[in-house]
Design a protein around this motif. Structure first.
Motif, short mmCIF file in Angstrom:
data_model
loop_
_atom_site.label_atom_id
_atom_site.label_comp_id
_atom_site.label_asym_id
_atom_site.label_seq_id
_atom_site.Cartn_x
_atom_site.Cartn_y
_atom_site.Cartn_z
N ALA A 1 0.89 -1.18 0.07
CA ALA A 1 -0.01 0.07 0.06
C ALA A 1 0.90 1.18 -0.12
O ALA A 1 0.48 2.28 -0.55
CB ALA A 1 -0.82 -0.13 1.36
N ALA A 2 1.93 1.31 0.62
CA ALA A 2 2.89 2.28 0.83
C ALA A 2 3.51 2.57 -0.62
O ALA A 2 3.68 3.66 -0.94
CB ALA A 2 3.83 2.39 1.96
N ILE A 3 4.00 1.53 -1.18
CA ILE A 3 4.65 1.73 -2.47
C ILE A 3 3.76 2.32 -3.54
O ILE A 3 4.29 3.11 -4.19
CB ILE A 3 5.27 0.25 -2.75
N ILE A 4 2.60 1.77 -3.78
CA ILE A 4 1.55 1.98 -4.57
C ILE A 4 1.20 3.66 -4.35
O ILE A 4 1.11 4.43 -5.28
CB ILE A 4 0.19 1.27 -4.71
N SER A 5 1.01 4.03 -2.89
CA SER A 5 0.65 5.16 -3.04
C SER A 5 1.91 6.33 -3.22
O SER A 5 1.66 7.13 -3.70
CB SER A 5 0.53 5.32 -1.29
N ILE A 6 3.18 5.99 -2.68
CA ILE A 6 4.27 6.65 -3.23
C ILE A 6 4.18 6.88 -4.93
O ILE A 6 4.29 8.28 -5.42
CB ILE A 6 5.57 6.11 -3.02
#
Length: 440
Positions: A200-205
Motif C-alpha cells: 500500500a505504501a509503495i503504490i501510494s508513493i
C-alpha cells in the motif's frame, strides 16, 4: 465472551448521529455546516432519555466513565501539546523555514511524495498520527503558495503517512493495545504488519508522484528562499526523542520548551508573545478535545445499555472457519471504530472478544493483532469525523471569514494510502493463509 445482553435499541444515539450528521452534510455538501458537537449533544440527550426504567444517575455515571477513559484523556493531552508545538513553530518562523528548506532542495515533482514519506517517519517516531498531522499540516498550507492547487493532496499525503506510523510505531497506542490484548510481542506484530502495508505504501508513493505532476510551481526563485537550520532543531529533537523511546508527551513538552528557548534567546521574541502562541495552540484544539469527551461519554452509555454487545453478538455467532473468524474480527473492529471515531478504544473494546475468537479458532496472535491495528487505522484514516481528518482540515481555517480552504471530502479524495491499506488487509485475510489454519 461478554455476559451483558445485547440490545439493538441502545445503538439509537449512534444511529441518530449518523442520520443527522451525514444526511445534513451530504445535502449541504459541507461537513461543517452542522457542528458534530451539536449533533452528538442531540445523541447524548437521546441516550439520556432512553430506557426510562434505568436510573438517570446510572446513565450519568456511564457517561462520565466513558468520557474519562484513560485513552481519551491521554489523547486530549496530546492534542493540546501538539497544538502548542505547532503554534510555536509558526510563531518562531520554523514552519516557514522548513518549507523553504524543503523547496530549496526537493524538486517540485517529489514534494507530495516527500510529505508522505516524512509523515511516515514522524508518525513512527512520535507514535501519534494526530501529533504528526498537526505538526506537518501548517507546512502544507504554506506550501500551497509555492505549489498552487496542491493543498488537498498534500494533506491527504500527510494523513496517509500519519496512519502508516500509527499502525507500525512501537510507541503507538494502537500497537500497544493490539499487542497487549492478543498477548503477542511488538516485534512479531511489527514484522507481520509491515508485510501487509508495504504494498500500500509503495503504490501510494507511485500514485502521489504521477498525480502531483499536474501542479505547476509558482514563480519562486529557490535560491532566494531563506531558511535557518537552528529553527528546525525542535522538530529534530522531538523526532529523536521519540525514536529513542521517550513518551510522546515528554517529547512534545521538551519540543515546546526548546521552541520557547529559541524564541527568547535566538529570535528575541517577547516571552508573553510565546505564551500567547502556546495559548492559541491550546485554543485551536479545544473543540476537538470537547468532541472527544462527548463521543466517549455517549459511547459509554451505549456500552452500558448493551449496544456494543449487540454488535458483537451479531458478528460472532455464525463463525465456522478461520477465515470467517478473521473477517469477523476485522468487521467488528471496523464497526467499533466507525462508531467511536477512536481506533485505540475500538481495539481495547474488541480486543478481548478477538482474543476469545482467536483461541477458539486457533488463529495466530500476531495475525490477529495486525488485523486489529491495520483495520482500525484504515477506518480511522477515512472517516470524515475522525480526529485525523478534522485536525488536518482545522489548520486551513480562515479566521476572518470563518471558512476552510479545504473540506474533509477534499482530503478523503486524496487518501490513497488508507484505502489501499484496507484492500491489502482484505487480500491478506482472504488469500494469505494462517499457518495453523484448517477449517473446523
Amino acid at each position: 465472551m461478554t455476559t451483558k445482553k445485547g440490545n439493538f435499541w441502545a445503538l439509537l444515539p449512534l444511529i441518530a448521529f449518523i442520520l443527522i450528521y451525514f444526511t445534513s452534510s451530504i445535502i449541504l455538501n459541507d461537513f461543517y455546516a452542522v457542528s458534530a458537537i451539536v449533533v452528538f449533544m442531540v445523541s447524548l440527550i437521546i441516550a439520556m432519555i432512553q430506557f426510562p426504567k434505568v436510573s438517570f444517575n446510572s446513565k450519568i455515571e456511564a457517561f462520565c466513565k466513558g468520557a474519562g477513559e484513560e485513552t481519551i484523556i491521554l489523547m486530549i493531552l496530546i492534542f493540546l501539546l501538539a497544538g502548542a508545538f505547532g503554534s510555536l513553530g509558526s510563531t518562531t518562523g520554523a514552519v516557514t523555514s522548513t518549507v523553504n528548506l524543503f523547496v530549496s532542495f526537493l524538486p517540485p515533482s517529489f514534494i507530495v511524495v516527500g510529505f508522505f514519506l516524512i509523515a511516515c517517519f514522524i508518525s513512527i517516531s512520535m507514535g501519534t498520527s494526530v501529533g504528526t498531522i498537526v505538526t506537518l499540516a501548517p507546512i502544507a498550507v504554506e506550501m500551497e503558495k509555492m505549489l498552487p492547487g496542491s493543498m488537498a493532496m498534500l494533506l491527504g499525503a500527510i494523513v496517509g503517512g500519519a496512519m502508516f506510523g500509527d499502525n507500525l510505531s512501537f510507541i503507538s497506542d494502537t500497537t500497544i493495545a493490539a499487542t497487549r490484548t492478543q498477548e503477542v510481542d511488538m516485534k512479531s506484530k511489527f514484522k507481520a504488519n509491515f508485510k501487509i502495508i508495504l504494498p500500500a505504501a509503495i503504490i501510494s508513493i507511485i500514485l502521489y508522484y504521477f498525480l502531483s505532476q499536474r501542479f505547476e510551481t509558482a514563480n519562486v526563485n529557490n535560491n532566494l528562499l531563506e531558511y535557518d537550520l537552528i529553527l528546525l532543531l525542535p522538530y529534530l529533537l522531538v523526532f529523536g526523542l521519540a525514536i529513542g523511546g521517550i513518551n510522546v508527551i515528554w517529547s512534545l513538552i521538551i519540543g515546546i520548551l526548546s521552541f520557547v528557548a529559541i524564541g527568547i534567546f535566538y529570535k528575541s521574541i517577547p516571552f508573553l508573545d510565546l505564551i500567547s502562541s502556546i495559548n492559541s495552540g491550546f485554543t485551536g484544539m479545544f473543540e476537538l478535545s470537547i468532541l472527544c469527551l462527548i463521543i466517549g461519554g455517549v459511547v459509554g452509555i451505549i456500552r452500558f445499555n448493551g449496544g456494543l454487545e449487540f454488535i458483537i453478538d451479531k458478528l460472532t455467532k455464525n463463525i465456522k472457519s478461520k477465515k470467517q473468524a478473521e473477517l469477523s474480527i476485522a468487521g467488528l473492529v471496523a464497526l467499533a471504530d466507525a462508531a467511536l471515531a477512536n481506533n485505540t478504544i475500538a481495539i481495547l473494546i474488541v480486543g478481548r472478544v478477538a482474543k476469545e475468537i482467536s483461541n477458539k479458532h486457533d488463529l495466530e496472535p500476531k495475525r490477529v493483532a495486525s488485523i486489529l491495528d491495520t483495520v482500525s487505522c484504515f477506518v480511522q484514516g477515512i472517516i470524515p469525523y475522525g480526529a485525523q481528518i478534522l485536525a488536518a482540515v482545522a489548520v486551513t481555517k480562515i479566521a476572518q471569514e470563518n471558512t476552510y480552504m479545504v473540506s474533509p471530502v477534499d482530503v478523503i479524495s486524496n487518501l490513497y494510502y488508507p484505502f489501499l491499506t484496507g484492500i491489502c488487509i482484505l487480500l491478506f485475510i482472504l488469500f494469505i493463509n494462517n499457518k495453523q489454519s484448517k477449517l473446523i
